[in-house]
Design a protein around this motif. Sequence first.
Motif, PDB file in Angstrom:
ATOM      1  N   ASP A  65       0.553  -1.719  -0.010  1.00  0.00           N
ATOM      2  CA  ASP A  65      -0.108  -0.194   0.207  1.00  0.00           C
ATOM      3  C   ASP A  65       0.743   1.352   0.694  1.00  0.00           C
ATOM      4  O   ASP A  65       0.309   2.266   0.285  1.00  0.00           O
ATOM      5  CB  ASP A  65      -0.889   0.170   1.399  1.00  0.00           C
ATOM      6  N   HIS A 106      -3.451   0.512  -5.569  1.00  0.00           N
ATOM      7  CA  HIS A 106      -3.569   0.095  -3.765  1.00  0.00           C
ATOM      8  C   HIS A 106      -4.802  -1.147  -3.438  1.00  0.00           C
ATOM      9  O   HIS A 106      -5.433  -1.118  -4.741  1.00  0.00           O
ATOM     10  CB  HIS A 106      -4.865   1.167  -3.534  1.00  0.00           C
ATOM     11  N   GLN A 136      -6.389  -1.771  -2.039  1.00  0.00           N
ATOM     12  CA  GLN A 136      -7.670  -1.852  -1.329  1.00  0.00           C
ATOM     13  C   GLN A 136      -8.866  -0.678  -1.675  1.00  0.00           C
ATOM     14  O   GLN A 136      -9.774  -0.973  -2.264  1.00  0.00           O
ATOM     15  CB  GLN A 136      -8.106  -1.691   0.473  1.00  0.00           C
ATOM     16  N   ARG A 137      -7.782   0.219  -2.049  1.00  0.00           N
ATOM     17  CA  ARG A 137      -8.803   1.223  -2.427  1.00  0.00           C
ATOM     18  C   ARG A 137      -8.867   0.901  -4.404  1.00  0.00           C
ATOM     19  O   ARG A 137      -9.519   2.411  -4.528  1.00  0.00           O
ATOM     20  CB  ARG A 137      -7.617   2.362  -2.044  1.00  0.00           C
TER      21      ARG A 137
END
Length: 157
Positions: free
Chosen positions: A26, A142, A144-145
């Motif tokens: 990340d 990213h 998660q994003r």
Amino acid sequence: MRIERAGPGDGDALWSVLRPAIRAGDTYALPPDVTRADALAYWGDPAHEVWIASGDLGSYYLRANQRGNGDHVCNAAFATRPAARGQGVARAMLDHALGRARGRGFAAMQFNFVVASNVRALAIWRDYGFDIVGRVPHAFRHPQRGPTDALILHRFL
């Protein structure tokens, strides 16, 4: 906090700092599954001056950002062990890095690729007078994003 030049015997300590940061995927534009050997070769590139904080709390490297007529601006990268975050390790390393940069005659420090969601790092860099001078839209995937901007930061020394 002791910050010392990393040497050939510091591979295990460096990997204990780098591994969690890289595996999280990340903040660093490195493959999350990079091998230990490749990660240590990247961090310990001969052009990098590598430092380690109190054995294994964190590490940073310092280098000229460019060669030739761009070698008066330095670049650095920082990693802090997860258990040591929030304890001033990154700030101590940044203080040390700024002193080293001045001592080596650099005129400025630039971060080329700070993931915009890395709010802890961005808060520290802002506290130390770094300005966001550029934004690269969706330059980082990213985990998660999804697509996330990367920022370029700069500060005169």
